[in-house]
Design an enzyme around this catalytic site. Sequence first.
Site, PDB file in Angstrom:
ATOM      1  N   LYS A 107      -8.740 -15.896 -51.351  1.00  0.00           N
ATOM      2  CA  LYS A 107      -9.904 -15.994 -52.236  1.00  0.00           C
ATOM      3  C   LYS A 107     -10.701 -17.276 -52.001  1.00  0.00           C
ATOM      4  O   LYS A 107     -11.857 -17.366 -52.408  1.00  0.00           O
ATOM      5  CB  LYS A 107      -9.479 -15.895 -53.700  1.00  0.00           C
ATOM      6  CG  LYS A 107      -8.987 -14.510 -54.078  1.00  0.00           C
ATOM      7  CD  LYS A 107      -8.784 -14.363 -55.584  1.00  0.00           C
ATOM      8  CE  LYS A 107      -8.432 -12.942 -55.971  1.00  0.00           C
ATOM      9  NZ  LYS A 107      -7.050 -12.564 -55.561  1.00  0.00           N
TER      10      LYS A 107
HETATM   11  C1  LIG Z   1      -6.713 -11.172 -55.255  1.00  0.00           C
HETATM   12  C2  LIG Z   1      -5.557 -10.967 -54.351  1.00  0.00           C
HETATM   13  C3  LIG Z   1      -5.311  -9.721 -53.715  1.00  0.00           C
HETATM   14  C4  LIG Z   1      -6.169  -8.504 -53.968  1.00  0.00           C
HETATM   15  O1  LIG Z   1      -7.421  -8.597 -53.343  1.00  0.00           O
HETATM   16  P1  LIG Z   1      -8.595  -7.572 -53.752  1.00  0.00           P
HETATM   17  O2  LIG Z   1      -9.783  -8.015 -52.994  1.00  0.00           O
HETATM   18  O3  LIG Z   1      -8.758  -7.728 -55.241  1.00  0.00           O
HETATM   19  O4  LIG Z   1      -8.136  -6.202 -53.395  1.00  0.00           O
HETATM   20  C5  LIG Z   1      -4.251  -9.632 -52.821  1.00  0.00           C
HETATM   21  N1  LIG Z   1      -3.432 -10.679 -52.591  1.00  0.00           N
HETATM   22  C6  LIG Z   1      -3.628 -11.886 -53.189  1.00  0.00           C
HETATM   23  C7  LIG Z   1      -2.672 -12.987 -52.896  1.00  0.00           C
HETATM   24  C8  LIG Z   1      -4.694 -12.074 -54.080  1.00  0.00           C
HETATM   25  O5  LIG Z   1      -4.863 -13.269 -54.673  1.00  0.00           O
END
Ligand SMILES: *Cc1c(COP(=O)(O)O)cnc(C)c1O
Length: 431
Positions: A107
């Site tokens: 993210k």
């Molecule tokens: C947010 C997150 C996900 C999911 O990603 P999306 O884009 O919401 O599908 C997967 N793994 C981790 C570690 C995350 O923080």
Amino acid sequence: MNYYSLNHQSPITDFRNATIQGQAPDGGLYFPENIPQKGRDWIGNLKNISREEIAFQVIRPFTGNTIPEDILWKIVAETIDFPIPLKKIHDNYYSLELFHGPTLAFKDIGARFMSRCLGYFARERSEKVTVLVATSGDTGGAVASGFHNVEGVDVVILYPSGKVSSVQEKQLTTFGGNIHALEVNGNFDDCQQMVKQAFSDRALTEKIFLTSANSINVARWLPQQFYYFFALQQWTESEPPVISVPSGNFGNICAGIMAWKAGLPVKHFIAACNANDVVPKFMETGKYEPQKAVATISNAMDVGNPSNFVRILEIFQNQSTELKAIFSSHTTSDEQTKKLISDVFNQHSYLLDPHGAVGYDALHDWISGHPDEKGIVLETAHPIKFLDVVEPVIGQTIPVPESIAESMQKEKAATPVSNNYAALKEYLLSR
Ligand SMILES: *Cc1c(COP(=O)(O)O)cnc(C)c1O
């Protein structure tokens, strides 16, 4: 480039407004009017192009003329100023490590890009923007880190007291400066409800320019295409990869499908889910039935109604045959997730986090049926973020990476608030 609302009741708008608003006024998600194509020659030459140039070329058509080129270049370069290596786990299995950013989760990429765009738009307006966000853990840290010291932007993060991991809490509460953490005496739903109420409070939004850093924001969603191109830049096998993406809100995998639509060679996408299996059920039955989220050990994917799935349907114009040709989904139990963390660690000396392990399971299932194919798991978080799960499974402690050792030493600074909107409003107005 213009963006339309998937609810079709709002006027089209440009990247700048779509970023500032987050969601269209009719409640729909914004979607670009077209998917700009990347030529075959350009893609065939990725190995000879710098990462900055790739990212810049990928995003420029989407920002259009809302950000000057020199500033966009700088934003892109800062967004990706850490490695994103593709590592071989064994045989046909590779891992794209998206966790080398400041908060050790993928993210970071979306949050860093969005924060800098918003900072640019705020300076242009010469009005202070307050980003208000509720977090169950990972989002808050990435947003805090991404927005730290961005001029013209203040960040207020609400998190549920006692319900985030110790590493996550430190990442939320130790930045200081323009980052403010509110420790809510309640759960994540309370936090989200308080934030929602703030956005719909006209008396408040007339006084304070509020925006969200939600994952549906186009400025968080679209830059996630970058690392699919970086994966192919590092790919040395002759056939295109199958890519398995640990999925919760489906923003990450949707960005990958956008990159494929633009011309990136990918054989197949697999949405790897935990027990929250709305999409796997939909792929099987054709019925999309939102559920209440179930708690699992891969908790960043505990989503009962993935908001970005409508964007995937839009890419395929709801044609299920075309969708199924390139996209599958898979579910993995907690028990199997733990088993894989252990097996992959013991057999191949590669430590997966619980999200990556769910991705590995989905890829493994696919390759079992397609033994000639080779694939990539997107490793979305560093295992240290989930040490309570991972350490007992492997029976070892994990060394703390230097990048977070520093924040672990710092004192937490958070303002305690009760779990009602009045408390949040009073805080926002008294600053
Ligand atoms: C947010 C997150 C996900 C999911 O990603 P999306 O884009 O919401 O599908 C997967 N793994 C981790 C570690 C995350 O923080």
